[in-house]
Motif scaffolding. Sequence first.
Motif, PDB file in Angstrom:
ATOM      1  N   GLU A  28      -1.100  10.689  50.855  1.00 25.61           N
ATOM      2  CA  GLU A  28      -0.080  10.622  51.899  1.00 25.61           C
ATOM      3  C   GLU A  28      -0.553  11.304  53.193  1.00 25.61           C
ATOM      4  O   GLU A  28      -0.321  10.796  54.301  1.00 25.61           O
ATOM      5  CB  GLU A  28       1.220  11.278  51.415  1.00 25.61           C
ATOM      6  N   ASN A  29      -1.193  12.460  53.041  1.00 25.65           N
ATOM      7  CA  ASN A  29      -1.681  13.170  54.225  1.00 25.65           C
ATOM      8  C   ASN A  29      -2.784  12.390  54.928  1.00 25.65           C
ATOM      9  O   ASN A  29      -2.870  12.396  56.164  1.00 25.65           O
ATOM     10  CB  ASN A  29      -2.195  14.556  53.840  1.00 25.65           C
ATOM     11  N   ASP A  30      -3.610  11.716  54.155  1.00 23.42           N
ATOM     12  CA  ASP A  30      -4.650  10.889  54.756  1.00 23.42           C
ATOM     13  C   ASP A  30      -4.031   9.744  55.544  1.00 23.42           C
ATOM     14  O   ASP A  30      -4.446   9.444  56.668  1.00 23.42           O
ATOM     15  CB  ASP A  30      -5.583  10.346  53.670  1.00 23.42           C
ATOM     16  N   GLU A  31      -3.025   9.119  54.950  1.00 24.37           N
ATOM     17  CA  GLU A  31      -2.364   7.995  55.618  1.00 24.37           C
ATOM     18  C   GLU A  31      -1.756   8.420  56.948  1.00 24.37           C
ATOM     19  O   GLU A  31      -1.802   7.681  57.938  1.00 24.37           O
ATOM     20  CB  GLU A  31      -1.282   7.412  54.713  1.00 24.37           C
ATOM     21  N   GLY A  32      -1.215   9.628  56.998  1.00 21.31           N
ATOM     22  CA  GLY A  32      -0.577  10.109  58.209  1.00 21.31           C
ATOM     23  C   GLY A  32      -1.470  10.963  59.085  1.00 21.31           C
ATOM     24  O   GLY A  32      -1.017  11.504  60.093  1.00 21.31           O
ATOM     25  N   SER A  33      -2.745  11.112  58.703  1.00 21.50           N
ATOM     26  CA  SER A  33      -3.686  11.968  59.440  1.00 21.50           C
ATOM     27  C   SER A  33      -3.110  13.371  59.628  1.00 21.50           C
ATOM     28  O   SER A  33      -3.107  13.930  60.738  1.00 21.50           O
ATOM     29  CB  SER A  33      -4.043  11.341  60.791  1.00 21.50           C
ATOM     30  N   VAL A  34      -2.637  13.957  58.538  1.00 22.22           N
ATOM     31  CA  VAL A  34      -1.950  15.251  58.583  1.00 22.22           C
ATOM     32  C   VAL A  34      -2.882  16.365  58.125  1.00 22.22           C
ATOM     33  O   VAL A  34      -3.396  16.338  57.005  1.00 22.22           O
ATOM     34  CB  VAL A  34      -0.697  15.236  57.688  1.00 22.22           C
ATOM     35  N   PHE A  35      -3.104  17.326  59.005  1.00 23.11           N
ATOM     36  CA  PHE A  35      -3.752  18.571  58.587  1.00 23.11           C
ATOM     37  C   PHE A  35      -2.661  19.507  58.097  1.00 23.11           C
ATOM     38  O   PHE A  35      -1.701  19.801  58.818  1.00 23.11           O
ATOM     39  CB  PHE A  35      -4.509  19.216  59.748  1.00 23.11           C
ATOM     40  N   SER A  36      -2.793  19.988  56.862  1.00 24.00           N
ATOM     41  CA  SER A  36      -1.758  20.804  56.251  1.00 24.00           C
ATOM     42  C   SER A  36      -2.013  22.287  56.497  1.00 24.00           C
ATOM     43  O   SER A  36      -2.955  22.868  55.949  1.00 24.00           O
ATOM     44  CB  SER A  36      -1.695  20.535  54.743  1.00 24.00           C
ATOM     45  N   TRP A  37      -1.144  22.900  57.308  1.00 19.05           N
ATOM     46  CA  TRP A  37      -1.273  24.343  57.538  1.00 19.05           C
ATOM     47  C   TRP A  37      -0.926  25.129  56.278  1.00 19.05           C
ATOM     48  O   TRP A  37      -1.475  26.223  56.054  1.00 19.05           O
ATOM     49  CB  TRP A  37      -0.372  24.761  58.699  1.00 19.05           C
ATOM     50  N   GLN A  38      -0.047  24.585  55.454  1.00 18.30           N
ATOM     51  CA  GLN A  38       0.271  25.246  54.193  1.00 18.30           C
ATOM     52  C   GLN A  38      -0.957  25.305  53.299  1.00 18.30           C
ATOM     53  O   GLN A  38      -1.229  26.331  52.671  1.00 18.30           O
ATOM     54  CB  GLN A  38       1.418  24.505  53.487  1.00 18.30           C
ATOM     55  N   MET A 202     -11.651   6.639  61.125  1.00 19.73           N
ATOM     56  CA  MET A 202     -11.712   5.817  59.919  1.00 19.73           C
ATOM     57  C   MET A 202     -11.446   6.633  58.649  1.00 19.73           C
ATOM     58  O   MET A 202     -10.687   6.215  57.780  1.00 19.73           O
ATOM     59  CB  MET A 202     -13.101   5.171  59.842  1.00 19.73           C
ATOM     60  N   GLY A 203     -12.086   7.774  58.546  1.00 21.47           N
ATOM     61  CA  GLY A 203     -11.973   8.583  57.331  1.00 21.47           C
ATOM     62  C   GLY A 203     -11.877  10.059  57.666  1.00 21.47           C
ATOM     63  O   GLY A 203     -11.821  10.454  58.839  1.00 21.47           O
ATOM     64  N   LEU A 204     -11.860  10.901  56.619  1.00 19.54           N
ATOM     65  CA  LEU A 204     -11.702  12.347  56.789  1.00 19.54           C
ATOM     66  C   LEU A 204     -10.534  12.643  57.734  1.00 19.54           C
ATOM     67  O   LEU A 204     -10.598  13.510  58.601  1.00 19.54           O
ATOM     68  CB  LEU A 204     -12.996  12.979  57.328  1.00 19.54           C
ATOM     69  N   ARG A 205      -9.445  11.908  57.537  1.00 21.77           N
ATOM     70  CA  ARG A 205      -8.342  11.947  58.495  1.00 21.77           C
ATOM     71  C   ARG A 205      -7.559  13.245  58.471  1.00 21.77           C
ATOM     72  O   ARG A 205      -6.864  13.571  59.443  1.00 21.77           O
ATOM     73  CB  ARG A 205      -7.390  10.778  58.221  1.00 21.77           C
ATOM     74  N   THR A 206      -7.648  14.009  57.369  1.00 24.61           N
ATOM     75  CA  THR A 206      -6.920  15.277  57.321  1.00 24.61           C
ATOM     76  C   THR A 206      -7.720  16.403  57.971  1.00 24.61           C
ATOM     77  O   THR A 206      -7.265  17.541  58.003  1.00 24.61           O
ATOM     78  CB  THR A 206      -6.565  15.649  55.878  1.00 24.61           C
ATOM     79  N   SER A 207      -8.897  16.078  58.474  1.00 27.18           N
ATOM     80  CA  SER A 207      -9.697  17.017  59.267  1.00 27.18           C
ATOM     81  C   SER A 207      -9.692  16.505  60.705  1.00 27.18           C
ATOM     82  O   SER A 207     -10.450  15.600  61.046  1.00 27.18           O
ATOM     83  CB  SER A 207     -11.132  17.098  58.743  1.00 27.18           C
ATOM     84  N   PRO A 208      -8.828  17.046  61.569  1.00 27.47           N
ATOM     85  CA  PRO A 208      -8.662  16.470  62.907  1.00 27.47           C
ATOM     86  C   PRO A 208      -9.900  16.649  63.790  1.00 27.47           C
ATOM     87  O   PRO A 208     -10.686  17.587  63.623  1.00 27.47           O
ATOM     88  CB  PRO A 208      -7.460  17.226  63.475  1.00 27.47           C
ATOM     89  N   LEU A 209     -10.025  15.756  64.749  1.00 21.43           N
ATOM     90  CA  LEU A 209     -11.197  15.678  65.626  1.00 21.43           C
ATOM     91  C   LEU A 209     -10.721  15.413  67.041  1.00 21.43           C
ATOM     92  O   LEU A 209      -9.725  14.716  67.250  1.00 21.43           O
ATOM     93  CB  LEU A 209     -12.106  14.569  65.107  1.00 21.43           C
TER      94      LEU A 209
END
Length: 380
Positions: A28-38, A202-209
Amino acid sequence: MIDWNEDQIELREGLSAWHEAFSADHVENDEGSVFSWQKWKLVAESGILSLPFDERWGGLGQDLLTTMYVLEGLGEGCRDGGLNFSITTTICSVGVPVERFGSPALKDKYLPQIIAGDAIGAHAITEPAGGSAALQMRTKADRDGDTFILNGSKTFVSNGPIADLFMVYAKTHPDGGPLGITAFLIEKDTPGFEVGNPIKKMGLRTSPLSELYFDDCRIPASQVCGRVGGGFLVLDHVMKREILYSFIVNVGEMQHRLGKVVEYAKERLQFGKPIASYQAVANKIVDMKIKLETSRKWLYDTAEKLVRGDNVTTDMAIAKLLTSQANLDTSLAAVQIFGGNGYMAEYGLEKEVRNAVAGTIYSGTNEIQYNRIASMLGLS
């Protein structure tokens, strides 16, 4: 292969207790490009960021090989590939160069922050026009008394939108070649420094750039990491650790992928038999095993040579090239073996393909690695 001792095994197993929490909602986080602070709070609590750093700053004081061994376990246990990448990036981008090249003041101020997870690190090397040609960078830093004035921009900065500390490489001498680059440690709220918006990828979406911009950004000379004109030495030291740390995580990911595929191939029936009994499928799985073990051996062997002080230019290029390609190849093989299920997002395998593509590009593209090996052979 290396015989790990009880302390090393205990350290890896101890940190594995955090992997399930690190993996939560990874699809889910990948789909939304979400970096989780938690999740980052949990990363900080786990102590994994402290692995390679000296105890005087709150680190665990582990050597290169032990750190790699634990990070391999992270890759095997954590399904959030972007989080894994942000972890190794913050360790390598700021922590590693500050400990090796930083002044006592820089070490005392910033290493405890990185180790505790209170500050996230990023490094800014690549530029829009330069790509992999780091020495062609245009970002410049002009001396003005006890300060430097930076102007220019950087792109493809992993952790950029979330980072607190940036190791920025800029030209301090226009004709100095490798001796004309200097590394600056810059805090995110420095006047004249702006962080761009997250860039979709494209990938590694939970690691913002993101991109970075410098407009008459004034940096005290005390923020130079190493010496003026010594940035290439800093960068070379950092890139070696980045390759070893980030790609040993990929080895762990390949290990998990292999186990998942073996289990599925034994259970999935086709024409009345497990698909593992068909040679075409079995051969794909065997190839996955071979690529996994080859990658693992090259990375650890290269690390051992680096510790001995050997020249590892060729070894590092081979290890990076082999592992990144193996990670991509095995991720595609896993999708093929899982068939239609592998193509579905919920299984997480298509995400691994997208993540793996990045490894053939970052830390020096695979084409650059071929060029480097050719140069060491005297071919160019």
